[in-house]
Design an enzyme around this catalytic site. Structure first.
Site, PDB file in Angstrom:
ATOM      1  N   ASP A  11      -7.737  -3.971  -6.498  1.00 36.48           N
ATOM      2  CA  ASP A  11      -8.419  -3.480  -5.283  1.00 36.48           C
ATOM      3  C   ASP A  11      -9.145  -2.158  -5.579  1.00 36.48           C
ATOM      4  O   ASP A  11      -8.870  -1.113  -4.989  1.00 36.48           O
ATOM      5  CB  ASP A  11      -7.413  -3.286  -4.138  1.00 36.48           C
ATOM      6  CG  ASP A  11      -6.369  -2.207  -4.429  1.00 36.48           C
ATOM      7  OD1 ASP A  11      -5.891  -1.577  -3.453  1.00 36.48           O
ATOM      8  OD2 ASP A  11      -6.044  -1.962  -5.623  1.00 36.48           O
ATOM      9  N   ASP A  16      -7.764   1.398 -10.376  1.00 37.45           N
ATOM     10  CA  ASP A  16      -8.006   0.008 -10.739  1.00 37.45           C
ATOM     11  C   ASP A  16      -9.211  -0.076 -11.676  1.00 37.45           C
ATOM     12  O   ASP A  16      -9.229  -0.839 -12.645  1.00 37.45           O
ATOM     13  CB  ASP A  16      -8.322  -0.829  -9.509  1.00 37.45           C
ATOM     14  CG  ASP A  16      -7.248  -0.835  -8.456  1.00 37.45           C
ATOM     15  OD1 ASP A  16      -7.140   0.165  -7.720  1.00 37.45           O
ATOM     16  OD2 ASP A  16      -6.502  -1.833  -8.370  1.00 37.45           O
ATOM     17  N   ASN A  41      -7.306  -0.759  -1.168  1.00 41.56           N
ATOM     18  CA  ASN A  41      -7.808   0.625  -1.083  1.00 41.56           C
ATOM     19  C   ASN A  41      -8.989   0.725  -0.123  1.00 41.56           C
ATOM     20  O   ASN A  41      -9.126   1.699   0.612  1.00 41.56           O
ATOM     21  CB  ASN A  41      -8.237   1.105  -2.464  1.00 41.56           C
ATOM     22  CG  ASN A  41      -7.053   1.436  -3.347  1.00 41.56           C
ATOM     23  OD1 ASN A  41      -6.076   2.019  -2.895  1.00 41.56           O
ATOM     24  ND2 ASN A  41      -7.120   1.023  -4.599  1.00 41.56           N
ATOM     25  N   THR A 127      -2.702  -5.210  -9.380  1.00 40.37           N
ATOM     26  CA  THR A 127      -2.626  -3.747  -9.203  1.00 40.37           C
ATOM     27  C   THR A 127      -3.046  -3.334  -7.799  1.00 40.37           C
ATOM     28  O   THR A 127      -3.417  -2.182  -7.567  1.00 40.37           O
ATOM     29  CB  THR A 127      -3.518  -3.025 -10.226  1.00 40.37           C
ATOM     30  OG1 THR A 127      -4.889  -3.401  -9.989  1.00 40.37           O
ATOM     31  CG2 THR A 127      -3.117  -3.357 -11.645  1.00 40.37           C
ATOM     32  N   PHE A 169       2.032   2.223  -1.507  1.00 42.39           N
ATOM     33  CA  PHE A 169       0.892   1.612  -0.811  1.00 42.39           C
ATOM     34  C   PHE A 169       0.789   0.104  -1.039  1.00 42.39           C
ATOM     35  O   PHE A 169       0.696  -0.663  -0.068  1.00 42.39           O
ATOM     36  CB  PHE A 169      -0.409   2.303  -1.265  1.00 42.39           C
ATOM     37  CG  PHE A 169      -1.660   1.744  -0.648  1.00 42.39           C
ATOM     38  CD1 PHE A 169      -2.424   0.807  -1.342  1.00 42.39           C
ATOM     39  CD2 PHE A 169      -2.079   2.146   0.615  1.00 42.39           C
ATOM     40  CE1 PHE A 169      -3.585   0.280  -0.770  1.00 42.39           C
ATOM     41  CE2 PHE A 169      -3.238   1.628   1.188  1.00 42.39           C
ATOM     42  CZ  PHE A 169      -3.996   0.691   0.496  1.00 42.39           C
ATOM     43  N   ASN A 170       0.743  -0.353  -2.288  1.00 43.10           N
ATOM     44  CA  ASN A 170       0.496  -1.780  -2.552  1.00 43.10           C
ATOM     45  C   ASN A 170       1.530  -2.671  -1.873  1.00 43.10           C
ATOM     46  O   ASN A 170       1.196  -3.721  -1.327  1.00 43.10           O
ATOM     47  CB  ASN A 170       0.496  -2.069  -4.060  1.00 43.10           C
ATOM     48  CG  ASN A 170      -0.733  -1.526  -4.758  1.00 43.10           C
ATOM     49  OD1 ASN A 170      -1.766  -1.291  -4.127  1.00 43.10           O
ATOM     50  ND2 ASN A 170      -0.619  -1.289  -6.054  1.00 43.10           N
ATOM     51  N   HIS A 243      -2.141   5.380 -11.910  1.00 46.11           N
ATOM     52  CA  HIS A 243      -1.217   4.275 -11.630  1.00 46.11           C
ATOM     53  C   HIS A 243      -1.561   2.982 -12.408  1.00 46.11           C
ATOM     54  O   HIS A 243      -0.820   2.552 -13.264  1.00 46.11           O
ATOM     55  CB  HIS A 243      -1.223   3.933 -10.133  1.00 46.11           C
ATOM     56  CG  HIS A 243      -0.923   5.074  -9.222  1.00 46.11           C
ATOM     57  ND1 HIS A 243       0.327   5.644  -9.089  1.00 46.11           N
ATOM     58  CD2 HIS A 243      -1.733   5.757  -8.353  1.00 46.11           C
ATOM     59  CE1 HIS A 243       0.271   6.608  -8.190  1.00 46.11           C
ATOM     60  NE2 HIS A 243      -0.956   6.699  -7.732  1.00 46.11           N
ATOM     61  N   ASP A 244      -2.668   2.347 -12.047  1.00 47.26           N
ATOM     62  CA  ASP A 244      -2.924   0.962 -12.445  1.00 47.26           C
ATOM     63  C   ASP A 244      -3.101   0.749 -13.947  1.00 47.26           C
ATOM     64  O   ASP A 244      -2.660  -0.289 -14.476  1.00 47.26           O
ATOM     65  CB  ASP A 244      -4.143   0.425 -11.689  1.00 47.26           C
ATOM     66  CG  ASP A 244      -3.874   0.347 -10.186  1.00 47.26           C
ATOM     67  OD1 ASP A 244      -4.835   0.357  -9.407  1.00 47.26           O
ATOM     68  OD2 ASP A 244      -2.690   0.296  -9.787  1.00 47.26           O
TER      69      ASP A 244
HETATM   70  O1  RIB Z   1       0.138   3.463  -4.680  1.00 48.12           O
HETATM   71  C1  RIB Z   1      -0.829   3.394  -5.703  1.00 48.12           C
HETATM   72  C2  RIB Z   1      -1.489   2.061  -5.720  1.00 48.12           C
HETATM   73  O2  RIB Z   1      -2.160   1.831  -4.475  1.00 48.12           O
HETATM   74  C3  RIB Z   1      -2.587   1.945  -6.795  1.00 48.12           C
HETATM   75  O3  RIB Z   1      -2.686   0.620  -7.214  1.00 48.12           O
HETATM   76  C4  RIB Z   1      -3.830   2.350  -6.049  1.00 48.12           C
HETATM   77  O4  RIB Z   1      -5.011   1.790  -6.625  1.00 48.12           O
HETATM   78  C5  RIB Z   1      -3.577   1.716  -4.704  1.00 48.12           C
HETATM   79  O5  RIB Z   1      -3.932   0.329  -4.796  1.00 48.12           O
HETATM   80 CA    CA Z   2      -4.828  -0.535  -7.021  1.00 50.89          CA
END
Ligand code: RIB
Ligand code: CA
Length: 314
Positions: A11, A16, A41, A127, A169-170, A243-244
Protein backbone atom coordinates in the site's frame (compact mmCIF):
# COMPACT_ATOMS: atom_id res chain seq x y z
CA UNK A 1 20.37 -20.99 -6.79
CA UNK A 2 16.99 -20.36 -8.48
CA UNK A 3 15.24 -17.10 -7.73
CA UNK A 4 12.53 -17.31 -5.03
CA UNK A 5 9.02 -16.93 -6.53
CA UNK A 6 7.10 -14.26 -4.61
CA UNK A 7 3.90 -12.21 -4.77
CA UNK A 8 4.17 -8.78 -3.15
CA UNK A 9 1.06 -7.08 -1.74
CA UNK A 10 1.47 -3.45 -0.69
CA UNK A 11 0.00 0.00 0.00
CA UNK A 12 2.69 2.54 -1.05
CA UNK A 13 3.51 4.47 1.25
CA UNK A 14 7.16 5.56 1.12
CA UNK A 15 8.35 2.52 3.07
CA UNK A 16 6.45 0.21 0.72
CA UNK A 17 8.09 2.10 -2.16
CA UNK A 18 11.58 1.42 -0.79
CA UNK A 19 10.60 -2.22 -0.24
CA UNK A 20 9.52 -2.49 -3.88
CA UNK A 21 12.77 -0.95 -5.15
CA UNK A 22 14.80 -3.42 -3.08
CA UNK A 23 12.79 -6.36 -4.44
CA UNK A 24 12.92 -5.11 -8.04
CA UNK A 25 16.71 -4.67 -7.81
CA UNK A 26 17.49 -8.37 -7.51
CA UNK A 27 15.66 -10.38 -10.21
CA UNK A 28 18.32 -13.10 -9.89
CA UNK A 29 17.23 -13.65 -6.26
CA UNK A 30 13.52 -12.74 -6.26
CA UNK A 31 11.17 -13.82 -9.08
CA UNK A 32 8.31 -11.35 -8.60
CA UNK A 33 5.29 -13.11 -10.13
CA UNK A 34 3.13 -10.05 -9.56
CA UNK A 35 2.63 -7.04 -7.33
CA UNK A 36 -0.84 -6.43 -5.89
CA UNK A 37 -1.98 -3.12 -4.42
CA UNK A 38 -4.43 -2.70 -1.54
CA UNK A 39 -6.09 0.29 0.12
CA UNK A 40 -4.20 1.32 3.24
CA UNK A 41 -1.84 4.25 3.66
CA UNK A 42 -3.85 6.00 0.96
CA UNK A 43 -6.86 4.89 -1.14
CA UNK A 44 -6.45 2.12 -3.71
CA UNK A 45 -6.38 4.45 -6.73
CA UNK A 46 -3.18 5.95 -5.29
CA UNK A 47 -1.55 2.78 -3.95
CA UNK A 48 -1.86 1.07 -7.34
CA UNK A 49 -0.53 4.16 -9.12
CA UNK A 50 2.37 4.48 -6.67
CA UNK A 51 3.21 0.79 -7.12
CA UNK A 52 3.40 1.30 -10.90
CA UNK A 53 5.56 4.42 -10.42
CA UNK A 54 8.11 2.44 -8.42
CA UNK A 55 8.26 -0.30 -11.06
CA UNK A 56 8.92 2.40 -13.65
CA UNK A 57 11.58 4.06 -11.45
CA UNK A 58 13.31 0.69 -11.10
CA UNK A 59 13.27 0.26 -14.88
CA UNK A 60 11.17 -2.88 -14.51
CA UNK A 61 8.61 -2.32 -17.26
CA UNK A 62 8.04 -6.11 -17.15
CA UNK A 63 6.47 -5.90 -13.69
CA UNK A 64 2.81 -6.92 -13.46
CA UNK A 65 0.74 -4.71 -11.14
CA UNK A 66 -2.81 -5.54 -10.05
CA UNK A 67 -5.34 -3.46 -8.12
CA UNK A 68 -7.08 -5.27 -5.26
CA UNK A 69 -9.52 -4.32 -2.55
CA UNK A 70 -10.53 -0.71 -1.99
CA UNK A 71 -11.66 -1.28 1.62
CA UNK A 72 -11.26 -3.77 4.47
CA UNK A 73 -13.43 -6.89 4.76
CA UNK A 74 -15.72 -5.53 7.50
CA UNK A 75 -14.51 -2.21 8.93
CA UNK A 76 -14.37 1.18 7.22
CA UNK A 77 -11.05 2.10 5.61
CA UNK A 78 -8.68 4.25 7.65
CA UNK A 79 -5.76 5.85 5.85
CA UNK A 80 -2.48 7.55 6.89
CA UNK A 81 -2.02 10.72 4.84
CA UNK A 82 -0.67 12.42 7.98
CA UNK A 83 2.33 10.10 7.76
CA UNK A 84 2.75 9.59 4.01
CA UNK A 85 1.28 12.81 2.57
CA UNK A 86 -1.67 13.27 0.24
CA UNK A 87 -0.10 11.32 -2.64
CA UNK A 88 1.05 8.47 -0.40
CA UNK A 89 4.64 8.93 -1.57
CA UNK A 90 5.19 12.64 -0.93
CA UNK A 91 8.78 13.46 -1.76
CA UNK A 92 8.47 11.80 -5.17
CA UNK A 93 7.70 13.54 -8.46
CA UNK A 94 4.22 12.15 -9.22
CA UNK A 95 3.28 11.60 -12.90
CA UNK A 96 1.29 9.11 -14.96
CA UNK A 97 3.12 5.77 -14.70
CA UNK A 98 4.50 4.12 -17.84
CA UNK A 99 3.82 0.70 -16.31
CA UNK A 100 0.19 -0.27 -17.06
CA UNK A 101 -2.31 -1.67 -14.58
CA UNK A 102 -3.28 -5.28 -15.25
CA UNK A 103 -7.03 -5.75 -15.87
CA UNK A 104 -7.42 -8.75 -13.51
CA UNK A 105 -8.46 -8.11 -9.89
CA UNK A 106 -5.59 -8.72 -7.47
CA UNK A 107 -7.49 -11.32 -5.46
CA UNK A 108 -8.16 -13.33 -8.63
CA UNK A 109 -4.50 -13.00 -9.67
CA UNK A 110 -3.38 -14.33 -6.28
CA UNK A 111 -5.87 -17.25 -6.46
CA UNK A 112 -5.09 -18.16 -10.09
CA UNK A 113 -1.31 -17.94 -9.59
CA UNK A 114 -1.34 -20.12 -6.47
CA UNK A 115 -3.79 -22.65 -7.94
CA UNK A 116 -1.41 -23.14 -10.88
CA UNK A 117 1.57 -23.64 -8.53
CA UNK A 118 2.99 -26.65 -6.70
CA UNK A 119 2.44 -27.08 -2.99
CA UNK A 120 4.77 -25.13 -0.73
CA UNK A 121 6.13 -23.11 -3.65
CA UNK A 122 5.20 -19.39 -3.51
CA UNK A 123 6.14 -16.84 -0.82
CA UNK A 124 3.66 -14.06 -0.11
CA UNK A 125 5.08 -10.69 1.00
CA UNK A 126 2.29 -8.42 2.26
CA UNK A 127 3.30 -5.00 3.63
CA UNK A 128 -0.10 -3.36 3.94
CA UNK A 129 -3.50 -4.31 5.33
CA UNK A 130 -4.10 -8.01 4.65
CA UNK A 131 -7.42 -7.62 2.81
CA UNK A 132 -6.26 -9.05 -0.55
CA UNK A 133 -4.51 -12.01 1.04
CA UNK A 134 -7.34 -12.76 3.46
CA UNK A 135 -9.99 -12.60 0.76
CA UNK A 136 -7.96 -14.83 -1.56
CA UNK A 137 -7.85 -17.47 1.19
CA UNK A 138 -11.60 -17.10 1.82
CA UNK A 139 -12.41 -17.24 -1.90
CA UNK A 140 -10.30 -20.34 -2.58
CA UNK A 141 -8.99 -22.25 0.48
CA UNK A 142 -7.16 -24.64 -1.84
CA UNK A 143 -4.51 -21.97 -2.38
CA UNK A 144 -3.27 -22.40 1.20
CA UNK A 145 -1.08 -25.52 0.65
CA UNK A 146 0.57 -23.74 -2.28
CA UNK A 147 1.85 -20.97 0.02
CA UNK A 148 5.45 -21.66 1.08
CA UNK A 149 5.61 -18.81 3.63
CA UNK A 150 4.01 -15.45 4.40
CA UNK A 151 6.60 -12.77 5.25
CA UNK A 152 4.55 -9.81 6.41
CA UNK A 153 5.03 -6.41 7.96
CA UNK A 154 2.53 -5.97 10.76
CA UNK A 155 1.71 -6.26 14.42
CA UNK A 156 3.35 -5.21 17.65
CA UNK A 157 3.93 -6.57 21.13
CA UNK A 158 6.70 -4.94 23.19
CA UNK A 159 6.60 -1.75 21.10
CA UNK A 160 2.87 -1.19 21.56
CA UNK A 161 0.60 0.03 18.80
CA UNK A 162 1.28 2.93 16.43
CA UNK A 163 -2.36 3.55 15.45
CA UNK A 164 -4.17 2.53 18.64
CA UNK A 165 -2.49 1.89 22.01
CA UNK A 166 -2.30 -1.81 21.19
CA UNK A 167 -2.59 -2.16 17.40
CA UNK A 168 -0.23 -1.55 14.49
CA UNK A 169 -1.71 0.12 11.39
CA UNK A 170 -1.73 -2.79 8.89
CA UNK A 171 -3.42 -5.14 11.31
CA UNK A 172 -5.85 -2.56 12.67
CA UNK A 173 -7.04 -1.44 9.23
CA UNK A 174 -8.27 -4.97 8.47
CA UNK A 175 -8.17 -7.14 11.61
CA UNK A 176 -10.58 -9.69 10.14
CA UNK A 177 -8.32 -10.30 7.14
CA UNK A 178 -5.37 -10.54 9.53
CA UNK A 179 -7.29 -13.13 11.56
CA UNK A 180 -7.80 -15.22 8.39
CA UNK A 181 -4.09 -14.99 7.57
CA UNK A 182 -2.77 -15.81 11.06
CA UNK A 183 -5.11 -18.83 11.28
CA UNK A 184 -4.42 -20.17 7.75
CA UNK A 185 -1.89 -22.74 8.95
CA UNK A 186 1.06 -21.77 6.75
CA UNK A 187 4.41 -20.49 8.09
CA UNK A 188 4.32 -16.79 8.92
CA UNK A 189 7.30 -14.53 9.56
CA UNK A 190 6.16 -11.28 11.14
CA UNK A 191 8.19 -8.08 10.88
CA UNK A 192 6.34 -6.23 13.62
CA UNK A 193 7.06 -2.82 15.13
CA UNK A 194 9.16 -4.72 17.69
CA UNK A 195 11.84 -5.10 15.03
CA UNK A 196 11.10 -2.31 12.56
CA UNK A 197 11.53 0.29 15.32
CA UNK A 198 15.11 -0.96 15.61
CA UNK A 199 15.73 -0.08 11.92
CA UNK A 200 15.82 3.71 12.12
CA UNK A 201 16.81 5.86 9.14
CA UNK A 202 19.25 7.98 11.13
CA UNK A 203 20.76 11.13 9.65
CA UNK A 204 23.97 9.19 8.93
CA UNK A 205 22.10 6.41 7.14
CA UNK A 206 20.01 8.91 5.16
CA UNK A 207 23.19 10.73 4.11
CA UNK A 208 24.64 7.42 2.91
CA UNK A 209 21.58 6.93 0.68
CA UNK A 210 21.92 10.50 -0.60
CA UNK A 211 25.58 9.87 -1.46
CA UNK A 212 24.61 7.19 -4.00
CA UNK A 213 24.74 8.97 -7.34
CA UNK A 214 21.79 7.56 -9.24
CA UNK A 215 18.19 8.66 -9.75
CA UNK A 216 16.70 5.80 -7.72
CA UNK A 217 18.77 6.56 -4.62
CA UNK A 218 18.05 10.26 -4.98
CA UNK A 219 14.32 9.51 -5.15
CA UNK A 220 14.54 7.31 -2.05
CA UNK A 221 16.47 10.03 -0.23
CA UNK A 222 13.77 12.57 -1.06
CA UNK A 223 10.92 10.24 -0.06
CA UNK A 224 12.55 9.28 3.23
CA UNK A 225 13.30 12.91 4.10
CA UNK A 226 9.55 13.58 3.90
CA UNK A 227 8.45 10.27 5.49
CA UNK A 228 10.82 10.41 8.49
CA UNK A 229 9.58 13.73 9.85
CA UNK A 230 6.34 12.28 11.32
CA UNK A 231 7.94 9.52 13.39
CA UNK A 232 10.93 11.65 14.43
CA UNK A 233 8.47 14.10 15.96
CA UNK A 234 6.24 11.34 17.40
CA UNK A 235 8.99 9.22 18.98
CA UNK A 236 11.77 11.79 19.42
CA UNK A 237 14.21 9.40 17.74
CA UNK A 238 17.15 9.99 15.37
CA UNK A 239 15.25 8.94 12.26
CA UNK A 240 12.04 7.06 11.51
CA UNK A 241 11.56 3.27 11.35
CA UNK A 242 11.87 1.72 7.88
CA UNK A 243 9.14 -0.90 8.25
CA UNK A 244 8.35 -2.65 4.95
CA UNK A 245 11.86 -3.18 3.52
CA UNK A 246 12.54 -5.51 6.48
CA UNK A 247 10.46 -8.15 4.67
CA UNK A 248 12.63 -8.14 1.54
CA UNK A 249 15.83 -7.92 3.58
CA UNK A 250 14.71 -11.05 5.43
CA UNK A 251 14.26 -12.92 2.16
CA UNK A 252 17.67 -11.77 0.87
CA UNK A 253 19.68 -12.05 4.11
CA UNK A 254 17.76 -13.86 6.89
CA UNK A 255 20.92 -13.88 8.96
CA UNK A 256 20.33 -10.18 9.65
CA UNK A 257 17.35 -11.11 11.83
CA UNK A 258 16.51 -13.16 14.94
CA UNK A 259 13.06 -14.35 15.94
CA UNK A 260 11.12 -16.76 18.13
CA UNK A 261 8.40 -19.20 17.05
CA UNK A 262 5.28 -18.32 19.02
CA UNK A 263 1.50 -18.31 18.74
CA UNK A 264 -0.02 -15.06 17.53
CA UNK A 265 -3.74 -14.28 17.49
CA UNK A 266 -5.47 -11.12 16.26
CA UNK A 267 -8.12 -9.50 18.45
CA UNK A 268 -11.33 -9.05 16.41
CA UNK A 269 -13.72 -8.74 19.37
CA UNK A 270 -12.91 -5.77 21.57
CA UNK A 271 -13.19 -2.28 20.07
CA UNK A 272 -10.51 -1.01 22.49
CA UNK A 273 -7.93 -3.64 21.52
CA UNK A 274 -9.19 -4.35 18.00
CA UNK A 275 -6.33 -5.48 15.76
CA UNK A 276 -3.94 -6.21 18.62
CA UNK A 277 -1.53 -9.03 17.82
CA UNK A 278 -1.78 -11.16 20.95
CA UNK A 279 1.68 -12.75 21.09
CA UNK A 280 2.08 -15.79 23.37
CA UNK A 281 5.79 -15.03 23.73
CA UNK A 282 6.30 -17.20 26.83
CA UNK A 283 4.06 -19.98 25.50
CA UNK A 284 1.64 -19.86 28.40
CA UNK A 285 -1.46 -20.84 26.40
CA UNK A 286 -0.15 -24.09 25.02
CA UNK A 287 -1.36 -22.98 21.58
CA UNK A 288 0.90 -24.24 18.80
CA UNK A 289 3.31 -21.61 17.41
CA UNK A 290 2.12 -20.18 14.07
CA UNK A 291 4.56 -17.30 13.65
CA UNK A 292 8.28 -16.58 13.55
CA UNK A 293 8.08 -13.35 15.58
CA UNK A 294 11.16 -11.33 14.60
CA UNK A 295 12.58 -9.32 17.50
CA UNK A 296 16.16 -8.38 16.50
CA UNK A 297 17.95 -6.94 13.48
CA UNK A 298 21.51 -6.07 12.43
CA UNK A 299 20.43 -2.55 11.48
CA UNK A 300 23.78 -1.55 9.96
CA UNK A 301 23.73 -4.71 7.86
CA UNK A 302 20.16 -3.94 6.80
CA UNK A 303 21.02 -0.44 5.58
CA UNK A 304 24.15 -1.73 3.84
CA UNK A 305 21.93 -4.20 1.98
CA UNK A 306 19.49 -1.41 1.09
CA UNK A 307 22.34 0.67 -0.31
CA UNK A 308 23.63 -2.30 -2.34
CA UNK A 309 20.17 -2.69 -3.89
CA UNK A 310 19.97 1.03 -4.68
CA UNK A 311 23.39 0.94 -6.34
CA UNK A 312 22.32 -2.08 -8.38
CA UNK A 313 19.37 -0.08 -9.73
CA UNK A 314 21.77 2.59 -10.95
O1 RIB B 1 2.58 0.41 10.72
C1 RIB B 1 3.47 0.52 9.63
C2 RIB B 1 2.88 -0.08 8.40
O2 RIB B 1 1.67 0.61 8.05
C3 RIB B 1 3.79 0.05 7.17
O3 RIB B 1 3.55 -1.02 6.31
C4 RIB B 1 3.32 1.33 6.54
O4 RIB B 1 3.59 1.38 5.14
C5 RIB B 1 1.84 1.24 6.77
O5 RIB B 1 1.28 0.40 5.75
CA1 CA C 1 2.87 -0.57 4.01
Amino acid sequence: MAATPIIIDCDPGQDDAVMLLMALAVPDQLDILGITAVAGNVPLALTQRNTRLMCELAGRMDARVFAGCSRPMVRDLITAEAVHGRTGIDGYDIHDPAVPLEPQHAVDFIVDTLMAADDNSITLVPTGPLTNIGLAIVKEPLIVPRIKEIVLMGGAMREGGNTSPSAEFNILVDPHAAHVVFTCGRPITAMSLDVTHLALTTKERLEAVGAIDNKVAQAVHSMLEFYDRHDIEKYGTDGGPLHDPCTIAYLLKPELFQGKHVHVAVDIHSERTMGETCVDYWRVTGEAPNTNWIHSIDADGFYALLNDCLRALG
